[in-house]
Motif scaffolding. Structure first.
Motif, PDB file in Angstrom:
ATOM      1  N   ASP A  25      19.237 184.501  64.941  1.00 49.56           N
ATOM      2  CA  ASP A  25      19.675 185.782  64.383  1.00 49.56           C
ATOM      3  C   ASP A  25      19.640 185.723  62.852  1.00 49.56           C
ATOM      4  O   ASP A  25      20.261 184.850  62.246  1.00 49.56           O
ATOM      5  N   ILE A  26      18.916 186.663  62.233  1.00 52.92           N
ATOM      6  CA  ILE A  26      18.789 186.630  60.772  1.00 52.92           C
ATOM      7  C   ILE A  26      20.015 187.192  60.072  1.00 52.92           C
ATOM      8  O   ILE A  26      20.185 187.016  58.870  1.00 52.92           O
ATOM      9  N   ALA A  27      20.868 187.897  60.819  1.00 53.84           N
ATOM     10  CA  ALA A  27      22.074 188.480  60.214  1.00 53.84           C
ATOM     11  C   ALA A  27      23.238 188.276  61.170  1.00 53.84           C
ATOM     12  O   ALA A  27      23.656 189.207  61.871  1.00 53.84           O
ATOM     13  N   PRO A  28      23.769 187.060  61.235  1.00 53.32           N
ATOM     14  CA  PRO A  28      24.835 186.755  62.200  1.00 53.32           C
ATOM     15  C   PRO A  28      26.031 187.684  62.058  1.00 53.32           C
ATOM     16  O   PRO A  28      26.308 188.230  60.992  1.00 53.32           O
ATOM     17  N   LEU A  29      26.751 187.837  63.161  1.00 56.07           N
ATOM     18  CA  LEU A  29      27.911 188.714  63.223  1.00 56.07           C
ATOM     19  C   LEU A  29      29.004 188.277  62.245  1.00 56.07           C
ATOM     20  O   LEU A  29      29.273 187.091  62.092  1.00 56.07           O
ATOM     21  N   LEU A  30      29.619 189.261  61.584  1.00 53.02           N
ATOM     22  CA  LEU A  30      30.744 188.974  60.692  1.00 53.02           C
ATOM     23  C   LEU A  30      31.948 188.496  61.505  1.00 53.02           C
ATOM     24  O   LEU A  30      32.182 188.978  62.622  1.00 53.02           O
ATOM     25  N   ASP A  31      32.716 187.570  60.940  1.00 53.38           N
ATOM     26  CA  ASP A  31      33.981 187.245  61.591  1.00 53.38           C
ATOM     27  C   ASP A  31      35.038 188.230  61.082  1.00 53.38           C
ATOM     28  O   ASP A  31      34.774 189.076  60.215  1.00 53.38           O
ATOM     29  N   ALA A  32      36.242 188.114  61.632  1.00 50.85           N
ATOM     30  CA  ALA A  32      37.281 189.103  61.336  1.00 50.85           C
ATOM     31  C   ALA A  32      37.636 189.151  59.857  1.00 50.85           C
ATOM     32  O   ALA A  32      37.796 190.245  59.278  1.00 50.85           O
ATOM     33  N   SER A  33      37.728 187.994  59.222  1.00 49.73           N
ATOM     34  CA  SER A  33      38.106 187.989  57.804  1.00 49.73           C
ATOM     35  C   SER A  33      37.009 188.547  56.925  1.00 49.73           C
ATOM     36  O   SER A  33      37.274 189.291  55.973  1.00 49.73           O
ATOM     37  N   ALA A  34      35.770 188.203  57.242  1.00 51.25           N
ATOM     38  CA  ALA A  34      34.639 188.735  56.471  1.00 51.25           C
ATOM     39  C   ALA A  34      34.527 190.244  56.644  1.00 51.25           C
ATOM     40  O   ALA A  34      34.224 190.978  55.691  1.00 51.25           O
ATOM     41  N   ALA A  35      34.773 190.733  57.864  1.00 53.50           N
ATOM     42  CA  ALA A  35      34.723 192.176  58.105  1.00 53.50           C
ATOM     43  C   ALA A  35      35.813 192.897  57.335  1.00 53.50           C
ATOM     44  O   ALA A  35      35.582 193.966  56.747  1.00 53.50           O
ATOM     45  N   MET A  88      22.107 198.703  68.150  1.00 53.37           N
ATOM     46  CA  MET A  88      20.740 198.361  67.760  1.00 53.37           C
ATOM     47  C   MET A  88      20.439 198.864  66.359  1.00 53.37           C
ATOM     48  O   MET A  88      19.817 198.167  65.551  1.00 53.37           O
ATOM     49  N   CYS A  89      20.884 200.068  66.049  1.00 54.32           N
ATOM     50  CA  CYS A  89      20.621 200.606  64.718  1.00 54.32           C
ATOM     51  C   CYS A  89      21.279 199.758  63.645  1.00 54.32           C
ATOM     52  O   CYS A  89      20.758 199.630  62.535  1.00 54.32           O
ATOM     53  N   ALA A  90      22.433 199.154  63.960  1.00 47.59           N
ATOM     54  CA  ALA A  90      23.082 198.263  62.999  1.00 47.59           C
ATOM     55  C   ALA A  90      22.203 197.056  62.697  1.00 47.59           C
ATOM     56  O   ALA A  90      22.321 196.443  61.631  1.00 47.59           O
ATOM     57  N   ARG A  91      21.316 196.713  63.621  1.00 43.40           N
ATOM     58  CA  ARG A  91      20.442 195.560  63.457  1.00 43.40           C
ATOM     59  C   ARG A  91      19.110 195.903  62.801  1.00 43.40           C
ATOM     60  O   ARG A  91      18.554 195.101  62.057  1.00 43.40           O
ATOM     61  N   VAL A  92      18.578 197.091  63.105  1.00 49.73           N
ATOM     62  CA  VAL A  92      17.196 197.381  62.701  1.00 49.73           C
ATOM     63  C   VAL A  92      17.053 198.522  61.702  1.00 49.73           C
ATOM     64  O   VAL A  92      15.969 198.719  61.152  1.00 49.73           O
ATOM     65  N   CYS A  93      18.114 199.294  61.456  1.00 49.45           N
ATOM     66  CA  CYS A  93      17.986 200.403  60.514  1.00 49.45           C
ATOM     67  C   CYS A  93      17.695 199.888  59.103  1.00 49.45           C
ATOM     68  O   CYS A  93      18.279 198.892  58.678  1.00 49.45           O
ATOM     69  N   PRO A  94      16.850 200.575  58.359  1.00 49.17           N
ATOM     70  CA  PRO A  94      16.649 200.233  56.948  1.00 49.17           C
ATOM     71  C   PRO A  94      17.817 200.761  56.128  1.00 49.17           C
ATOM     72  O   PRO A  94      17.699 201.737  55.377  1.00 49.17           O
ATOM     73  N   ALA A 185      10.853 192.825  65.975  1.00 51.87           N
ATOM     74  CA  ALA A 185      10.812 191.370  65.846  1.00 51.87           C
ATOM     75  C   ALA A 185      11.981 190.716  66.577  1.00 51.87           C
ATOM     76  O   ALA A 185      13.123 191.185  66.502  1.00 51.87           O
ATOM     77  N   ALA A 186      11.670 189.611  67.252  1.00 51.93           N
ATOM     78  CA  ALA A 186      12.661 188.939  68.086  1.00 51.93           C
ATOM     79  C   ALA A 186      13.845 188.419  67.301  1.00 51.93           C
ATOM     80  O   ALA A 186      14.962 188.335  67.817  1.00 51.93           O
ATOM     81  N   TYR A 187      13.642 188.086  66.023  1.00 50.63           N
ATOM     82  CA  TYR A 187      14.744 187.542  65.230  1.00 50.63           C
ATOM     83  C   TYR A 187      15.737 188.618  64.786  1.00 50.63           C
ATOM     84  O   TYR A 187      16.796 188.311  64.246  1.00 50.63           O
ATOM     85  N   LYS A 188      15.400 189.885  65.003  1.00 53.83           N
ATOM     86  CA  LYS A 188      16.307 190.964  64.632  1.00 53.83           C
ATOM     87  C   LYS A 188      17.266 191.319  65.765  1.00 53.83           C
ATOM     88  O   LYS A 188      18.315 191.921  65.520  1.00 53.83           O
ATOM     89  N   THR A 189      16.880 191.029  66.985  1.00 54.23           N
ATOM     90  CA  THR A 189      17.693 191.423  68.134  1.00 54.23           C
ATOM     91  C   THR A 189      17.673 190.305  69.162  1.00 54.23           C
ATOM     92  O   THR A 189      16.859 190.305  70.079  1.00 54.23           O
ATOM     93  N   VAL A 190      18.553 189.351  68.982  1.00 55.98           N
ATOM     94  CA  VAL A 190      18.572 188.138  69.809  1.00 55.98           C
ATOM     95  C   VAL A 190      19.492 188.329  71.012  1.00 55.98           C
ATOM     96  O   VAL A 190      20.174 189.341  71.155  1.00 55.98           O
ATOM     97  N   ASP A 191      19.487 187.323  71.890  1.00 54.29           N
ATOM     98  CA  ASP A 191      20.399 187.274  73.050  1.00 54.29           C
ATOM     99  C   ASP A 191      20.270 188.494  73.956  1.00 54.29           C
ATOM    100  O   ASP A 191      21.270 188.988  74.498  1.00 54.29           O
ATOM    101  N   ASP A 192      19.028 188.981  74.111  1.00 59.20           N
ATOM    102  CA  ASP A 192      18.746 190.072  75.043  1.00 59.20           C
ATOM    103  C   ASP A 192      19.600 191.310  74.747  1.00 59.20           C
ATOM    104  O   ASP A 192      20.013 192.036  75.654  1.00 59.20           O
TER     105      ASP A 192
END
Length: 449
Positions: A25-35, A88-94, A185-192
Motif C-alpha cells: 500500500d503506497i498510502a497506509p491507513l492513518l492511526d488514531a493519533s495521526a488522524a 475507493m475514492c479516498a485511495r484513487v481520487c486526484p 494500479a494494484a499498489y493503490k488498492t491492496v487487500d482486495d
C-alpha cells in the motif's frame, strides 16, 4: 542506429518478497493519533471550497470535525451518504487537484488538510466493522436494470436500492467493480479492497449482480427495457485507441489497459511477464499506472513518452512526480512515428521531437515491450446510433443522465455528461441518474393515483 535485439519479456523477475514490498500500500491507513492531528488542521470553513471542488459534494468539514471528536461512525455516514464508493475514492481520487487542491491551508502553510487520508480513515473503520449505516426503504415493486458494475453503475444501484427499488446489475466481467477492480494500479488498492467495497455496498439489500452478461451479445437493450421499469447504462469506455502506425502488430506491443488488468487479475504477481526495457506511450493516469507497475515488476528501464508538454498531460503533477520517483523516465514533446521490429518482435520505438516548430529531429528508444496508453473509446455494441452524440464518441444525455430513449439513462465515462473522467465523477453521475429515475417513478405513481 543499431539496436541490440533481446526480446526480453519474462515473468518472475523479482522474488515473492520483493514483489510484496513493491506492491505494498503506497498510502497506509492513518492511526488514531495521526488522524486526530490531521483533523485538527481543518478550519471547518463556512463556505468550504473543498466541498465545492468535490464532484460528489461530500460535507468535508463535517466529517473531519467528527473524526476530531472521535465519532468515526458519523464521519463515515457523512462520506458514504454523498459517495457510496468513498473508500475507493479516498485511495484513487486526484485530491491534489480536487478537495485538497482547494483547501485554504494551501495559502497559509502550503500544505492542505489530508482530506483523502482522513476520508479513508473513516470509511475503512466503518467497513472493517460492518457498520450498518443505511436502511433500505420498503420495496416499491419497481425493478431497474443497471448495465455495468463500475463506479457509476454501483452508485446508481445503491441509491435506487435505498429508495426501495430492486436492481439487477449486468456486467460482462467475472467480478464487479469496473475500473476499480480491473483498471487501477494494484499498489493503490491492496487487500482486495474493491471487492470488499462492492460487498459492503450490496449489503443494503435489493441488489443482484449477474456476471458474464454483455450488452448486445447476451442481452439486448430492448429486452432490458421490456423486462424492467428503467435502464441505466454504465458501460464505460472499453475500446482502446490504436497508434495506427507501422509495427503495431509486433510481439511485445500491447494495450496498457490490458496489461493493468492482467496484473489486477493475477493470483501471483510473479506470473506476470514484463519487458526489461519498457516504453509506455501516453500521458494519462493509465500510462502512469502501467509504467510504474512495469518498474515494480522488475523492468530495468521504463520510459513514458508523451507528445505534448507536462501542462497538457491528464495525469496530475502528483502522479507524474510519483512515476519519476519510482523508476520511470519521462520524455515529453515526442510523437511516435514507427515501431521497430526484428523477427516479429518489437525492439524499439522511433519518435520525432515536437518541441520546436518545424523540427524533424528523430530518435529511438530501445524496447522489448511497448504499452499503448493514448486513450479509450466507447464501443457502442447494443446501443442504437440515435442515442450517441453527433461524433459517436459518447451517449448523449441531459443534466440528469436521461437519454433520448424513454426509460433509459446513462452515466460514467460512456456518457457525455460534461464531467471529468474520474471515479468520483462517475459516482456522481450514478447518483444523479438514480435520483431522476426515482423521481420518474414517483411522477408515474402520482398520475396513477
Amino acid at each position: 542506429m543499431a539496436i541490440k535485439q533481446t526480446g526480453d519479456i519474462a515473468a518472475q523477475r523479482l522474488s515473492p518478497e520483493q514483489l510484496s514490498c513493491e506492491f505494498a500500500d503506497i498510502a497506509p491507513l492513518l492511526d488514531a493519533s495521526a488522524a486526530a492531528a490531521a483533523a485538527s488542521r481543518c478550519h471547518y470553513c463556512y463556505d468550504a471550497p473543498c466541498v465545492n471542488a468535490c464532484p460528489t459534494q461530500i460535507d468535508i468539514p463535517s466529517f473531519i470535525r467528527k473524526i476530531g471528536n472521535g465519532n468515526l461512525k458519523g464521519a463515515a455516514l457523512d462520506i458514504l451518504s454523498a459517495n457510496p464508493l468513498g473508500g475507493m475514492c479516498a485511495r484513487v481520487c486526484p485530491t491534489e487537484i480536487l478537495c485538497e487542491g482547494a483547501c485554504v491551508r494551501n495559502h497559509q502553510d502550503a500544505k492542505p488538510v489530508a482530506i483523502g487520508a482522513l476520508q479513508r480513515h473513516a470509511t475503512d473503520w466503518a467497513m472493517a466493522r460492518g457498520e450498518a449505516l443505511f436502511k433500505r426503504a420498503a420495496d416499491t415493486g419497481r425493478h431497474v436494470a443497471v448495465v455495468g458494475a463500475g463506479p457509476a453503475g454501483l452508485a446508481c444501484a445503491h441509491r435506487l436500492a435505498l429508495a426501495g427499488h430492486r436492481v439487477t446489475v449486468y456486467d460482462a466481467h467475472p467480478k464487479a467493480g469496473g475500473l476499480n477492480e480491473y483498471g487501477i494500479a494494484a499498489y493503490k488498492t491492496v487487500d482486495d479492497f474493491a471487492q470488499r467495497e462492492v460487498a459492503w455496498l450490496c449489503s443494503v439489500g435489493g441488489i443482484e449482480i449477474k456476471h458474464g452478461v454483455a450488452l448486445g451479445q447476451d442481452v439486448s437493450l430492448d429486452e432490458l427495457r421490456n423486462t424492467h421499469d428503467a435502464v441505466f447504462l454504465a458501460i464505460g469506455l472499453t475500446g482502446v485507441r490504436a497508434l495506427a502506425m507501422e509495427g503495431e502488430e509486433l510481439r511485445g506491443v500491447t494495450n496498457a489497459v490490458d496489461f493493468i488488468e492482467q496484473i489486477r487479475s493475477a493470483a501471483d504477481l510473479g506470473t506476470v511477464a514484463v519487458g526489461r526495457r519498457v516504453v509506455v506511450i501516453g500521458g494519462g493516469n493509465t500510462a502512469v499506472d502501467a509504467a510504474v507497475q512495469s518498474h515494480k515488476l522488475g523492468a530495468t528501464a521504463v520510459t513514458m513518452v508523451y507528445r505534448r508538454g507536462v501542462e497538457s498531460m491528464s495525469a496530475t503533477w502528483a502522479e507524474r512526480d510519483f512515476a519519476q520517483t519510482n523508476g520511470v523516465t519521462l520524455i515529453t514533446h515526442a510523437t511516435p512515428m514507427r515501431l521497430i521490429g526484428a523477427d516479429g518482435a518489437v525492439i524499439g520505438v522511433e519518435f520525432e521531437r515536437t518541441s520546436r516548430e518545424g523540427s524533424q529531429e528523430r530518435f529511438v528508444v530501445e524496447a522489448d515491450m511497448v504499452l499503448k496508453a493514448i486513450g479509450q473509446t466507447l464501443v457502442p455494441v447494443g446501443i442504437e446510433r440515435e442515442l450517441l452524440t453527433l461524433d459517436g464518441t459518447r451517449i448523449e444525455v441531459d443534466a440528469n443522465g436521461q437519454t433520448s430513449l424513454a426509460g433509459v439513462w446513462a452515466g460514467g465515462d460512456c456518457a457525455a455528461t460534461g464531467g471529468i473522467d474520474l471515479t468520483v465523477q462517475a459516482v456522481q453521475d450514478g447518483k444523479l441518474a438514480a435520483a431522476a429515475i426515482d423521481a420518474q417513478f414517483a411522477r408515474t405513481a402520482a398520475r396513477a393515483a
